[in-house]
Motif scaffolding. Structure first.
Motif, PDB file in Angstrom:
ATOM      1  N   GLY B  61      20.394  23.909 -17.313  1.00  0.00           N
ATOM      2  CA  GLY B  61      19.434  23.179 -18.423  1.00  0.00           C
ATOM      3  C   GLY B  61      18.056  23.152 -17.549  1.00  0.00           C
ATOM      4  N   TRP B  62      18.076  22.307 -16.786  1.00  0.00           N
ATOM      5  CA  TRP B  62      16.977  21.961 -16.067  1.00  0.00           C
ATOM      6  C   TRP B  62      16.282  23.015 -15.613  1.00  0.00           C
ATOM      7  CZ3 TRP B  62      14.110  17.458 -14.365  1.00  0.00           C
ATOM      8  CH2 TRP B  62      13.351  17.900 -13.494  1.00  0.00           C
ATOM      9  N   LYS B  63      16.939  24.102 -14.903  1.00  0.00           N
ATOM     10  CA  LYS B  63      16.285  25.409 -14.334  1.00  0.00           C
ATOM     11  C   LYS B  63      15.699  26.343 -15.720  1.00  0.00           C
ATOM     12  CE  LYS B  63      16.301  28.602 -10.880  1.00  0.00           C
ATOM     13  NZ  LYS B  63      17.336  29.079  -9.563  1.00  0.00           N
ATOM     14  N   LEU B  64      16.384  26.330 -16.757  1.00  0.00           N
ATOM     15  CA  LEU B  64      15.972  26.942 -17.813  1.00  0.00           C
ATOM     16  C   LEU B  64      14.504  26.687 -18.429  1.00  0.00           C
ATOM     17  CD1 LEU B  64      16.578  29.086 -20.164  1.00  0.00           C
ATOM     18  CD2 LEU B  64      17.545  27.340 -21.365  1.00  0.00           C
ATOM     19  N   ALA B  65      14.459  25.128 -18.219  1.00  0.00           N
ATOM     20  CA  ALA B  65      13.269  24.740 -18.543  1.00  0.00           C
ATOM     21  C   ALA B  65      12.105  24.927 -17.726  1.00  0.00           C
ATOM     22  CB  ALA B  65      13.249  23.154 -19.093  1.00  0.00           C
ATOM     23  N   ALA B  66      12.505  24.608 -16.455  1.00  0.00           N
ATOM     24  CA  ALA B  66      11.564  24.470 -15.113  1.00  0.00           C
ATOM     25  C   ALA B  66      10.890  26.241 -14.986  1.00  0.00           C
ATOM     26  CB  ALA B  66      12.327  24.005 -14.336  1.00  0.00           C
ATOM     27  N   VAL B  67      11.696  27.234 -15.175  1.00  0.00           N
ATOM     28  CA  VAL B  67      11.139  28.344 -14.915  1.00  0.00           C
ATOM     29  C   VAL B  67      10.099  28.994 -15.922  1.00  0.00           C
ATOM     30  CG1 VAL B  67      13.157  29.122 -13.583  1.00  0.00           C
ATOM     31  CG2 VAL B  67      13.000  29.758 -16.081  1.00  0.00           C
ATOM     32  N   ASN B  68      10.318  28.177 -17.073  1.00  0.00           N
ATOM     33  CA  ASN B  68       9.534  28.761 -18.251  1.00  0.00           C
ATOM     34  C   ASN B  68       8.189  27.894 -18.027  1.00  0.00           C
ATOM     35  OD1 ASN B  68      10.292  30.769 -20.260  1.00  0.00           O
ATOM     36  ND2 ASN B  68      12.216  29.707 -19.846  1.00  0.00           N
ATOM     37  N   LEU B  69       8.332  26.569 -17.981  1.00  0.00           N
ATOM     38  CA  LEU B  69       6.999  25.663 -17.872  1.00  0.00           C
ATOM     39  C   LEU B  69       6.526  26.123 -16.505  1.00  0.00           C
ATOM     40  CD1 LEU B  69       8.657  22.311 -18.587  1.00  0.00           C
ATOM     41  CD2 LEU B  69       7.223  23.610 -20.079  1.00  0.00           C
ATOM     42  N   SER B  70       7.056  26.877 -15.529  1.00  0.00           N
ATOM     43  CA  SER B  70       6.345  27.429 -14.275  1.00  0.00           C
ATOM     44  C   SER B  70       5.332  28.327 -14.621  1.00  0.00           C
ATOM     45  CB  SER B  70       7.295  27.603 -13.298  1.00  0.00           C
ATOM     46  OG  SER B  70       6.618  28.324 -11.868  1.00  0.00           O
ATOM     47  N   ASP B  71       5.902  29.179 -15.666  1.00  0.00           N
ATOM     48  CA  ASP B  71       4.888  30.264 -15.982  1.00  0.00           C
ATOM     49  C   ASP B  71       3.808  29.801 -16.928  1.00  0.00           C
ATOM     50  OD1 ASP B  71       6.336  32.438 -15.305  1.00  0.00           O
ATOM     51  OD2 ASP B  71       7.530  32.517 -16.918  1.00  0.00           O
ATOM     52  N   LEU B  72       3.944  28.522 -17.533  1.00  0.00           N
ATOM     53  CA  LEU B  72       2.707  27.940 -18.142  1.00  0.00           C
ATOM     54  C   LEU B  72       1.851  27.498 -17.068  1.00  0.00           C
ATOM     55  CD1 LEU B  72       4.081  26.006 -21.251  1.00  0.00           C
ATOM     56  CD2 LEU B  72       3.375  28.268 -21.165  1.00  0.00           C
ATOM     57  N   ALA B  73       2.481  26.664 -16.084  1.00  0.00           N
ATOM     58  CA  ALA B  73       1.795  26.205 -15.094  1.00  0.00           C
ATOM     59  C   ALA B  73       0.814  27.178 -14.375  1.00  0.00           C
ATOM     60  CB  ALA B  73       2.475  25.705 -14.082  1.00  0.00           C
ATOM     61  N   ALA B  74       1.466  28.318 -14.143  1.00  0.00           N
ATOM     62  CA  ALA B  74       0.709  29.681 -13.555  1.00  0.00           C
ATOM     63  C   ALA B  74      -0.469  29.777 -14.361  1.00  0.00           C
ATOM     64  CB  ALA B  74       1.656  30.706 -13.038  1.00  0.00           C
ATOM     65  N   MET B  75      -0.364  29.713 -15.734  1.00  0.00           N
ATOM     66  CA  MET B  75      -1.565  30.076 -16.518  1.00  0.00           C
ATOM     67  C   MET B  75      -2.723  28.928 -16.729  1.00  0.00           C
ATOM     68  SD  MET B  75      -0.463  32.988 -17.387  1.00  0.00           S
ATOM     69  CE  MET B  75      -1.692  33.687 -18.581  1.00  0.00           C
ATOM     70  N   GLY B  76      -2.446  27.817 -16.190  1.00  0.00           N
ATOM     71  CA  GLY B  76      -3.081  26.582 -16.152  1.00  0.00           C
ATOM     72  C   GLY B  76      -3.186  26.182 -17.712  1.00  0.00           C
ATOM     73  N   ALA B  77      -1.967  26.088 -18.268  1.00  0.00           N
ATOM     74  CA  ALA B  77      -1.673  25.874 -19.623  1.00  0.00           C
ATOM     75  C   ALA B  77      -1.060  24.572 -19.641  1.00  0.00           C
ATOM     76  CB  ALA B  77      -1.095  26.703 -20.413  1.00  0.00           C
ATOM     77  N   ARG B  78      -1.094  23.686 -20.704  1.00  0.00           N
ATOM     78  CA  ARG B  78      -0.504  22.400 -20.841  1.00  0.00           C
ATOM     79  C   ARG B  78       0.671  22.634 -21.947  1.00  0.00           C
ATOM     80  NH1 ARG B  78      -2.528  17.135 -20.512  1.00  0.00           N
ATOM     81  NH2 ARG B  78      -4.675  18.191 -20.199  1.00  0.00           N
ATOM     82  N   PRO B  79       1.660  22.242 -21.592  1.00  0.00           N
ATOM     83  CA  PRO B  79       2.830  22.579 -22.656  1.00  0.00           C
ATOM     84  C   PRO B  79       2.813  21.713 -23.769  1.00  0.00           C
ATOM     85  CG  PRO B  79       3.743  21.364 -20.644  1.00  0.00           C
ATOM     86  CD  PRO B  79       2.272  21.564 -20.386  1.00  0.00           C
TER      87      PRO B  79
END
Lengths: 307, 307
Positions: B61-79
């Motif tokens: 569950g952690w990883k499912l959230a983290a890999v997607n949030l990492s994509d937002l991070a790479a774009m410089g976006a705020r979740p």
């Protein structure tokens, strides 16, 4: 070339909206229309659960898009984009995946919804598909299940039970091919949902069966529902099937809209349906209390329930 | 009670953001911040492909959230929110699904990301999970892989290779438990991504291996990359593993950020990292040409490629 690489090439060819950035970045970036609310839904389809292994993959792709767009329709939202997760079963080849994508794009294109991104993976023994549909609605205008009031009329779009009869054909039973198509290629009622925004008091889509979903809308609004069996709209094929209307109204996968509105709004509701070129029928009313009756009696069954 | 009904009750207890509407409607409705762009990503994880059957479900569950949030991070976006598709394998019970949700919420809560909706289904023989992460960024400020220019520095956050070594532990090999944790509970670099927005010229997250992803960023920018092996940041555990740095830099699942910026911006980059409390290292540079070199030579391997 791997299936993932083949799919990425195919996806790049169809994800042409600027927000998709040619699928070259880690996420899609979409300029958001000023002041509009974001409406978001995410539904999955799994092989052996929501579709049979022998279902044509283009139909699976269509349905994946349609069931999510139907959720936007139920909210009165206008679609702005979709992201697909394609979990392709180990036994499937690139042709199967390409057909899945072709059917998905047929549905998305039919409803002017750009594909913005997603993910393709090998999912294991069976295929498991996900989609997020994003929509917009004017501030505070999104429909809800909970907005109906005492004495509201209950309405439904299209015809009821066709998809459930189509499922029986998909499982090997006899029946008209039009019914199978209604099961495999449902019509998201987006134009109707948009036209009902600001007119209907409550709405949802019919996915588990007319009676169970009507009961849910009534319960969310703190009311009871009574439906007239004779008023439930049936297609000629459904009538010819000989299945009683009380049973047709318990079958799932219609993806019609069920909605409520005060009797004083009948002319506006009819005008909205005409504008959306979508047939609707008034099938009952909501009143104080709880539960659902069909012609005043409690039905033997309501529909598919997650017990 | 079915697994789906049990999960819905659990989801309602944690999806408390008003936009989730108590999970009572067909979609989430979110007031969108005026003038902000929408950033959207959708990644899946499958049992037997992205996680082993014996992986603790909270870690999945952690990883499912983290890999997607990492994509937002790479774009410089705020979740701003997430929607989860939980395809639960037939053999899993409600406890497994509850642990999955617990780990998911640990990660989403850690990064102030409300769960807005989703879907729970029985997925078949194996579990297949999907997530859509939605973020916001100021108009035109989202980072891209393609923005770097000739002579830009190449930087990376954190340490490299830990997660790949952790995967070997998950597969039964020896190693420090901290490495296993780095594989199962990656850290999305959201604060760093936000701080780099407007400062870095290009960025992406490292999911398939430092070298292959650096090569992708360089290629997207129409440039070549040279990386100094000695400059690649390694954890004490990774150093102690004895695995050569040229191999560590080909291992996947780091979910660090790799990014580019002109040498004139070094002070700004350092300040951004300090503000984000995230360690970074300058590991090389971009220059005219194509391809990637490590200490001036073509590496034997770059990392995981979808052939």
């Amino acid at each position: 070339m791997s299936l993932e690489a083949d799919m990425l090439a195919r996806l790049k060819a169809v994800a042409r909206h600027p927000a998709a950035r040619g699928l070259a970045d880690d996420a899609a970036v979409l300029g958001w229309p000023l002041g509009q609310d974001l409406v978001a839904t995410h539904d999955m389809l799994a092989e052996g659960v929501h579709f049979t292994p022998d279902c044509p993959p283009a139909d699976i792709g269509w349905k994946l898009a349609a069931v999510n767009l139907s959720d936007l329709a139920a909210m009165g939202a206008r679609p702005v984009g979709a992201l697909m997760g394609a979990g392709i079963g180990n036994a499937r080849g690139t042709d199967w995946a390409a057909e899945l994508l072709r059917g998905l794009m047929q549905c998305l294109d039919a409803y002017d919804t750009p594909l913005l991104g997603g993910d393709t993976i090998r999912s294991g023994p069976t295929s498991v598909l996900s989609l997020t549909a994003l929509g917009q609605s004017a501030p505070g205008t999104a429909l809800a299940r909970s907005g109906a009031t005492d004495a509201d009329d209950l309405w439904v779009s299209g015809t009821i039970g066709d998809a459930g009869l189509g499922l029986r054909i998909a499982q090997g039973g006899p029946g008209a091919s039009a019914l199978l198509k209604r099961y495999r290629r449902p019509t998201p009622r987006l134009a109707l949902g948009l036209a009902l925004s600001g007119v209907a008091s409550a709405a949802m889509d019919v996915s588990d069966g007319l009676l169970i979903d009507a009961a849910r809308l009534a319960a969310a609004s703190g009311l009871a529902a009574d439906i007239s069996a004779a008023a439930i709209p049936l297609s000629p094929d459904a009538r010819a099937s000989g299945v009683p209307v009380a049973e047709l109204a318990t079958l799932g996968d219609d993806y019609e809209l069920i909605f409520a509105a005060p009797p004083a709004a009948r002319a506006k509701i009819e005008a909205a349906a005409t504008q959306a070129r979508t047939p609707i029928c008034r099938i009952g009313r909501l009143h104080a209390g709880a539960g659902l009756t069909l012609d005043g009696a409690t039905p033997a069954a309501l529909g598919y329930q997650h017990r």
